[in-house]
Design a protein around this motif. Structure first.
Motif, PDB file in Angstrom:
ATOM      1  N   LEU A   1      43.375  12.302  -9.980  1.00 53.91           N
ATOM      2  CA  LEU A   1      44.787  12.683 -10.041  1.00 53.91           C
ATOM      3  C   LEU A   1      45.555  11.776 -11.004  1.00 53.91           C
ATOM      4  N   VAL A   2      45.207  10.486 -11.005  1.00 52.48           N
ATOM      5  CA  VAL A   2      45.862   9.561 -11.934  1.00 52.48           C
ATOM      6  C   VAL A   2      45.523   9.968 -13.377  1.00 52.48           C
ATOM      7  N   GLY A   3      44.244  10.294 -13.612  1.00 56.00           N
ATOM      8  CA  GLY A   3      43.842  10.736 -14.947  1.00 56.00           C
ATOM      9  C   GLY A   3      44.575  12.007 -15.357  1.00 56.00           C
TER      10      GLY A   3
ATOM     11  N   LEU B   1      53.567  10.418  -8.108  1.00 57.16           N
ATOM     12  CA  LEU B   1      53.060   9.535  -9.156  1.00 57.16           C
ATOM     13  C   LEU B   1      54.173   9.275 -10.164  1.00 57.16           C
ATOM     14  N   THR B   2      54.342   8.012 -10.514  1.00 57.86           N
ATOM     15  CA  THR B   2      55.279   7.660 -11.574  1.00 57.86           C
ATOM     16  C   THR B   2      54.551   6.745 -12.555  1.00 57.86           C
TER      17      THR B   2
ATOM     18  N   ARG C   1      51.387   1.913 -16.844  1.00 61.66           N
ATOM     19  CA  ARG C   1      51.342   1.433 -15.461  1.00 61.66           C
ATOM     20  C   ARG C   1      51.649   2.638 -14.569  1.00 61.66           C
ATOM     21  N   VAL C   2      50.753   2.944 -13.648  1.00 57.02           N
ATOM     22  CA  VAL C   2      50.933   4.107 -12.777  1.00 57.02           C
ATOM     23  C   VAL C   2      51.040   3.645 -11.324  1.00 57.02           C
ATOM     24  N   VAL C   3      51.982   4.246 -10.618  1.00 52.63           N
ATOM     25  CA  VAL C   3      52.162   3.947  -9.194  1.00 52.63           C
ATOM     26  C   VAL C   3      52.221   5.273  -8.449  1.00 52.63           C
ATOM     27  N   GLY C   4      51.572   5.360  -7.313  1.00 48.22           N
ATOM     28  CA  GLY C   4      51.652   6.550  -6.466  1.00 48.22           C
ATOM     29  C   GLY C   4      52.115   6.159  -5.081  1.00 48.22           C
TER      30      GLY C   4
ATOM     31  N   THR D   1      48.145   1.706  -7.120  1.00 43.53           N
ATOM     32  CA  THR D   1      48.719   1.095  -8.316  1.00 43.53           C
ATOM     33  C   THR D   1      47.594   1.075  -9.335  1.00 43.53           C
ATOM     34  N   GLY D   2      47.949   1.293 -10.583  1.00 43.07           N
ATOM     35  CA  GLY D   2      46.891   1.343 -11.571  1.00 43.07           C
ATOM     36  C   GLY D   2      47.389   1.169 -12.985  1.00 43.07           C
TER      37      GLY D   2
END
Lengths: 302, 175
Positions: free
Chosen positions: B77-79, B111-112, B126-129, B138-139
């Motif tokens: 989902l992050v991808g 996701l932001t 920088r990704v945060v869900g 966090t990623g």
């Protein structure tokens, strides 16, 4: 305190977890499509004749699936997990995944992978429970070419027991007010007190501000002898309430003085409680604060 | 597809080029309804048959209130969040995530993302869900975009990004 288990676990650092292991399936369009459907990913780069696999599928091609891993896995990783299981760290949760994508994987690619146990942490306390973090690093190749690297961290832990299970539920507290405070004071001193109307000379129970026979407001307390018989009863099966353990008998006990009160009958199975069963008052302590009058069966009912 | 989501296809192929990435820029949020179906479909599509991802009864026996999303689904989902935004020409180079509060069925994860750094054709995002009970993930994602107008005779995008092509990148296309 030395952590003997920790030392044994540390010995696995640097050991191979998998050597030249093979993916169970070649990279293929159906698995890519199923993944994209699940993720809601409509990226056209993952479809058609020039399709590549979503890079984040990297680990998928290494998974054992329902039937487990194919060859190439070493004993070391399984041994490490078995040690943790035996020590009570039976639960597992993945906490970190770090992937680097070197070249895209495409349908038809057959992957191999090598994995090494990179590190085992000290014993850590987390919200989930205490346990050890185990980090592995995997290289995924197609032929001689590195396709990507995959670092994965799991927490093997002993789950923290829920608060509810640690602390047994307490019985409900009695509602004490100015009309019945004298009754509960008596219970505190292991005395069962009945109100005696000084106007009409009638006993009454439960406690009331005025006489239910003559309306007179004046009364004196009388201590019950503690003898009684079961006047009627019900057996509670359902629903279960916290702190109660059904089935149990709820009895209407007629005291020797003639008034009746609701309580529990103890010392006899719930299905042996009968009307007319002679009982004797007892005070049962349920927790640090709560004492309640209950009635013990005086003879084994047939 | 739920309201507010925009797929890569809907955004148009090659919507963004390297020159469109700016450090500090925030990506529009993506809401992911965490359905039981998503949790199970994600686990099975990732070949992950751990019972805690499909069997609520066994999950409860292991101290979890319900089944929960597996890490591979979160990774996917992050991808997707990144490639939905930057378009199908974007190439993921690195995805590093850490999980926190689990994604249980019935929750919603938002996701932001914030572009932290731009280096040539490569951006670090920088990704945060966040979900209803806390921070699920966090990623950091490293993503490469092809230069906006590939020069003829070269399929390498090692050179500096040229100025945006007004034909391919009309003002306002990259938002």
């Amino acid at each position: 305190m030395t952590d003997e288990l920790g030392a044994r676990l540390k010995a696995y650092e640097g050991q191979d977890a998998a050597v030249a292991a093979e993916g169970k399936d070649p990279v293929n369009a159906p698995m890519i499509r199923h993944w994209c459907e699940a993720m809601g990913d409509t990226n056209p780069a993952y479809e058609g004749p020039d399709a590549k696999a979503p890079p984040t599928m990297l680990q998928v091609w290494t998974m054992g699936g329902l039937s487990g891993y194919a060859g190439g896995r070493t004993q070391a990783y399984d041994e490490l997990l078995a040690l943790l299981d035996e020590a009570g760290y039976t639960s597992v949760v993945a906490t970190d995944c770090e992937q680097e994508y070197v070249r895209p994987l495409r349908p038809g690619d057959e992957i191999t992978f090598d994995s090494v146990i990179e590190s085992v942490s000290e014993l850590k306390t987390t919200k989930l429970g205490t346990g050890y973090f185990v980090t592995t690093r995997m290289d995924i190749r197609v032929g001689p070419h590195l396709a990507g690297t995959h670092r994965f961290r799991i927490l093997k832990y002993a789950p923290t027991r829920r608060r509810r299970q640690q602390k047994p539920a307490l019985r409900p507290r009695p509602v004490v007010n100015r009309d019945n405070a004298g009754f509960w004071e008596g219970i505190e001193h292991h005395r069962l007190l009945i109100q005696h109307c000084t106007t009409c000379d009638t006993l009454r129970f439960p406690w009331l501000p005025g006489c239910n026979n003559c309306g007179g407001p004046d009364w004196t307390p009388v201590e019950a002898s503690g003898d009684g018989t079961v006047y009627s009863y019900v057996v509670m099966h359902h629903p279960p309430f916290p702190a109660f353990d059904p089935p149990y008998a709820v009895a209407l006990v007629e005291l020797a003085e003639g008034v009746r009160m609701i309580s529990n009958v103890v010392g006899v199975p719930y299905d042996k409680v009968r009307i007319g069963l002679p009982v004797r008052l007892e005070f049962q302590s349920y927790d640090d604060e709560l004492v309640l009058p209950v009635f013990r069966a005086l003879e084994e009912a047939g | 597809m739920t309201g507010g989501e925009m797929s890569a296809a809907e955004m148009g192929a090659g919507a963004l080029g390297a020159a469109d990435m700016r450090a500090g820029e925030k990506l529009p949020p993506l809401e992911i309804p965490v359905t039981r179906t998503l949790v199970v479909a994600g686990a099975i599509a990732s070949r992950d048959y751990q019972d805690v991802h499909h069997d609520a009864e066994l999950a409860r026996q292991k101290g979890s209130p319900d089944i929960f999303m597996n890490i591979l689904t979160t990774n996917g989902l992050v991808g997707r969040y990144i490639t939905d935004h930057f378009g199908p020409a974007a190439e993921l180079r690195k995805v590093a995530i850490r999980l926190g509060a689990p994604n249980y069925p019935g929750d919603t994860m938002v996701l932001t993302g914030t572009i932290e750094e731009v280096d040539g054709d490569t951006a670090t995002v920088r990704v945060v869900g966040d979900n209803g009970i806390g921070r699920h993930v966090t990623g950091t994602v490293t993503v490469a975009l092809p230069v906006s107008a590939p020069s003829a005779g070269s399929d390498l995008d090692l050179g500096p990004a040229p100025a945006p092509d007004p034909l391919n990148d009309p003002p306002g296309a990259a938002t």
